[in-house]
Design a protein around this motif. Structure first.
Motif, short mmCIF file in Angstrom:
data_model
loop_
_atom_site.label_atom_id
_atom_site.label_comp_id
_atom_site.label_asym_id
_atom_site.label_seq_id
_atom_site.Cartn_x
_atom_site.Cartn_y
_atom_site.Cartn_z
N GLN A 228 -21.97 -50.52 -1.43
CA GLN A 228 -21.98 -49.48 -0.95
C GLN A 228 -21.25 -48.45 -0.97
N PHE A 229 -20.97 -47.45 -1.96
CA PHE A 229 -19.90 -46.82 -2.29
C PHE A 229 -19.88 -44.93 -1.26
N TRP A 230 -19.11 -44.50 -0.72
CA TRP A 230 -19.19 -43.69 0.27
C TRP A 230 -18.95 -41.91 -1.18
N ALA A 231 -19.10 -42.12 -2.36
CA ALA A 231 -19.18 -41.12 -3.67
C ALA A 231 -20.28 -40.54 -3.82
N ASP A 232 -20.52 -39.44 -3.95
CA ASP A 232 -21.41 -38.66 -4.39
C ASP A 232 -21.44 -38.30 -5.84
N ALA A 233 -19.96 -38.34 -6.28
CA ALA A 233 -20.21 -38.06 -7.81
C ALA A 233 -19.74 -39.24 -9.02
N GLU A 246 -16.61 -34.24 -17.41
CA GLU A 246 -17.66 -34.16 -16.79
C GLU A 246 -17.52 -35.28 -15.51
N VAL A 247 -17.76 -33.92 -13.81
CA VAL A 247 -17.61 -34.39 -12.97
C VAL A 247 -19.54 -34.82 -12.91
N LYS A 248 -19.98 -35.70 -12.18
CA LYS A 248 -21.31 -35.87 -12.25
C LYS A 248 -22.46 -36.55 -10.92
N ASP A 351 -7.94 -30.50 -17.40
CA ASP A 351 -7.28 -29.96 -16.46
C ASP A 351 -7.78 -29.77 -15.18
N ASN A 352 -9.13 -30.02 -15.05
CA ASN A 352 -10.47 -30.36 -14.55
C ASN A 352 -9.91 -31.51 -13.28
N PHE A 353 -9.34 -32.15 -13.83
CA PHE A 353 -8.47 -33.32 -12.57
C PHE A 353 -8.30 -33.22 -12.36
N PRO A 354 -7.84 -34.15 -11.08
CA PRO A 354 -6.58 -34.08 -9.99
C PRO A 354 -5.15 -34.27 -10.44
#
Length: 376
Positions: A228-233, A246-248, A351-354
């Motif tokens: 179980q992962f607490w990840a939405d993307a 992409e962040v999906k 550029d859109n990544f941390p």
């Protein structure tokens, strides 16, 4: 040189690690102890094998590669078994190639596309160690360095503090980077890993630990484990396992582990396995977030992972094949899984990544916890 008992501390502690009515503390009385043995020498520096013991479970590690070599935990019947893929001895790690079993990966864990990056107009060329890409810090990353060790304890933990100074230009990275790594076992069956780093020149950094787990005691593959992962993307990848940028959303995909799923079912749906970054946070914070819970029904073992980082690379041992591991066992595809807490892969090129950039005067801090328990 025989084992030396460097620290022996006894205490009684009520373990409150249960996360459900069916989950119970493994044991109440804890004896904290560290043992150490010099097992080799590498480039003139002593290599040690350490055993951290809290009376219920043991963690074995080394100052070579900031390495976790074994984690020995009881099952629901009290049977102690190693639950990590490993070699027969720490000394073997100096000579036998392996897929980063238990190692500290750095300076930059995971992949950097085309083995290069640009900072302030300067392009830095790195070793191509994964096709045309750079993987886990280069030819001789942090996993092949001898760290300067120091044992420590307090009333609830025993551990080893290790330091490594990476000189400016090592493996192509700018800046002299000083990293301190703490690896400790607590009285309540938590393996805690903490990194702190500082640099004298602008650089990039992404550290993690690369332990392969198998909660069943390394008898067969891990396809029967529940995740179980607490990840939405998640971050999709191309054919070379480089993020596309992409962040999906995980909804409707095999990456949706927000409710518990059996790994074998998800791997079948994902055509062969996972080697992907699960997005745990969208913004940096100090919060220790519950990333993952893994359960193995047959043994009763449960592992809960927490971290303050941005993501976790979920790798299901897709590239392991006929590997001669410890105790005469042959490791094969999907015999272990990795949960590599880290910044998002190839972040310097998106550029859109941390941002993975570390500036002089700043401090990189990263904490990971693996919490072990059993369910009947």
């Amino acid at each position: 040189m025989k084992y030396q008992n460097l620290l022996g501390i006894s205490l009684t502690a009520l373990l409150a690690i249960s996360c459900s009515p069916n989950q119970k503390p493994i044991k109440e009385e804890i004896n904290l102890m560290i043992k150490a043995e010099q097992v080799a020498e590498h480039k003139g520096q002593p290599v040690f094998h350490y055993v951290l013991d809290n009376g219920t479970m043991q963690v074995e590690m080394s100052n070579y590669g900031g390495l976790i070599s074994k984690i020995i935990t009881p099952d629901k019947n009290g049977k102690l078994e190693n639950i990590t893929l490993t070699l027969d001895s720490v000394a073997e790690y100096l000579t036998k190639p392996n897929p980063f079993f238990g190692a500290t990966a750095g300076r930059v864990a995971n992949r950097i596309a085309d083995a290069k990056f640009t900072l302030d107009g300067t392009t830095y060329e790195l070793a191509k160690t994964n096709g045309d890409n750079h993987l886990h810090g280069g030819v001789e990353g942090f996993n092949k360095k001898v760290w300067t060790p120091e044992t420590y304890s307090n009333d609830s933990v025993v551990g080893v503090k290790m330091t490594y100074i990476s000189p400016d230009g090592e493996e192509g990275y700018p800046g002299t980077l000083t990293t301190t790594l703490w690896m400790e076992l607590t009285a309540n069956n938590t393996l805690r890993i903490r990194f702190e780093s500082k640099t004298d020149k602008k650089t990039i950094l992404n550290l993690t630990n690369h332990t392969y787990f198998n909660l069943g005691g390394i008898k067969r593959d891990v396809l029967d484990h529940e995740f179980q992962f607490w990840a939405d993307a998640y971050t999709p990848v191309d054919d070379e396992l480089i993020p596309t940028g992409e962040v999906k959303d995980v909804t409707g995909t095999p990456f949706d582990f927000r409710t518990p799923k059996i790994l074998g079912d998800q791997i079948e749906a994902n055509a062969g396995g996972f080697d992907h970054n699960m997005v745990m946070k969208m913004e940096k914070s100090d919060e220790m977030k519950h990333f993952v819970r893994v359960r193995h029904a047959e043994s009763g073992r449960v592992m809960d992972m927490y971290s303050d980082n941005m993501g976790v690379q979920f790798y299901t041992g897709n590239f392991i094949s006929n590997f001669a591991g410890a105790d005469g066992k042959t490791y094969d595809k999907h015999w272990g899984f990795c949960l590599e807490s880290q910044n998002w892969p190839d972040a310097i090129n998106h550029d859109n990544f941390p941002s993975p950039i570390l500036n002089p005067g700043e401090k990189y801090v990263h904490t990971i916890e693996y919490r072990f328990s059993v369910e009947k």
